[in-house]
Design an enzyme around this catalytic site. Structure first.
Site, short mmCIF file in Angstrom:
data_model
loop_
_atom_site.label_atom_id
_atom_site.label_comp_id
_atom_site.label_asym_id
_atom_site.label_seq_id
_atom_site.Cartn_x
_atom_site.Cartn_y
_atom_site.Cartn_z
N CYS A 51 0.86 -1.18 0.00
CA CYS A 51 0.00 0.00 0.00
C CYS A 51 0.89 1.22 0.00
O CYS A 51 1.59 1.49 0.96
CB CYS A 51 -0.92 0.01 1.22
SG CYS A 51 -2.13 -1.31 1.18
N CYS A 52 0.89 1.94 -1.11
CA CYS A 52 1.86 2.98 -1.34
C CYS A 52 1.70 4.10 -0.32
O CYS A 52 0.63 4.61 -0.11
CB CYS A 52 1.70 3.51 -2.74
SG CYS A 52 1.43 2.18 -3.92
N GLY A 53 2.81 4.49 0.29
CA GLY A 53 2.79 5.57 1.25
C GLY A 53 3.37 5.16 2.58
O GLY A 53 3.91 6.00 3.30
N ARG A 100 2.44 0.28 -6.53
CA ARG A 100 2.78 1.12 -7.67
C ARG A 100 4.27 1.43 -7.72
O ARG A 100 4.87 1.52 -8.80
CB ARG A 100 1.96 2.41 -7.65
CG ARG A 100 2.15 3.28 -6.44
CD ARG A 100 1.21 4.48 -6.50
NE ARG A 100 1.32 5.25 -5.28
CZ ARG A 100 0.30 5.84 -4.67
NH1 ARG A 100 -0.89 5.72 -5.18
NH2 ARG A 100 0.48 6.55 -3.58
#
Length: 272
Positions: A104-106, A174
């Site tokens: 989960c990007c971030g 991503r």
């Protein structure tokens, strides 16, 4: 079915009052631990395919290598989920060596920011592309999104010239998809002159930073940008194109690299 990217899952489905049990195709997710010169450095949750490319791209984007020649050996143990890297240069492993970079990007944002000063690049490029070329490239990009069409659970990143897609990679994260693309570029010693990056998701600050580290001046995405991403793209002189679908797109930064005269399509990407 690609057993590295897809698995089957028994699923109960409802359609109004009707109930059915079917096997759904689900995007795979697995941890890959990178060790450097015998010490654990990071664990990345990713789609367990194209691990060579992802590892090279990750090492470069974090500033650990400048070229593939600095990697003396890279071996992958897909069963145990390890990428063993031997570098020809010394690397300082932080005291807390175990890192977990989520899909989960971030979640890894703080870690990336520590490396940005030495790895992010301002892009000095006169590369241009027409709106019509973007429409055609995104149509080809969509035609390669089989895993997303079947699962709805992955991101896609591609490298393109003005008239064709050169390479395309997918991942549940991503940033992982972009690292795989970066690894491909490094391993094949490709120049980013006359190239652009296509992306399936939204344009976040992390995506812009990844693209700057790769060295591309043109980023074309299917979805929306964030304001911080556009501030970074403007500062790093990256042309950010969003909502590129069918016959429409938005150019948010450095619009001089995109032109709308379709009669000039013969002047393909990169003509100066």
């Amino acid at each position: 079915m690609n057993d590295k990217t897809l698995s089957l899952w028994k699923t109960t489905k409802y359609n109004q009052h009707l109930k059915a049990t079917e096997e759904d195709e689900i995007a795979k997710e697995a941890p890959i631990t990178i060790t450097i010169n015998g010490e654990q450095y990071a664990t990345i949750v990713c789609t367990p395919s194209d691990i060579y490319e992802m590892t090279f791209g990750y090492l470069a984007s974090e500033g650990l290598i400048r070229s593939v020649d600095q990697v003396e050996n890279l071996s992958i143990d897909e069963v145990k989920g390890f990428a063993y890297v031997d570098l020809s240069i010394p690397v300082s492993i932080p005291e807390r060596t175990e890192r977990w970079i989520g899909s989960c990007c971030g979640k890894s944002r703080e870690f990336y920011l520590k490396q940005d000063v030495k790895t992010a690049k301002t892009i000095m490029s006169n590369t241009k592309i027409s709106s019509e070329q973007i429409y055609q490239l995104m149509k080809e990009f969509d035609s390669r999104s089989e895993v997303f069409d079947r699962t709805g659970g992955v991101h896609q990143a591609a490298l393109a010239s003005g008239d064709k897609i050169i390479a395309s990679y997918i991942d549940i994260g991503r940033h992982n998809a972009l690292d795989k693309l970066y690894g491909y570029i490094l391993r094949n010693r490709l120049t980013l002159k006359n190239k652009c990056i296509l992306f399936s998701g939204r344009i976040s600050s992390e995506v812009v930073l990844k693209v700057s580290k790769i060295g591309a001046g043109l980023l074309v995405a299917k979805s929306a940008p964030t304001d911080l991403a556009l501030k970074l793209a403007d500062d790093l002189q990256i042309t950010a194109v969003g909502f590129a679908r069918d016959t429409s797109l938005n150019v948010y930064t450095h619009e001089n690299r995109v032109y709308g005269n379709t009669e000039q399509n013969i002047h393909f990407l990169g003509r100066r």
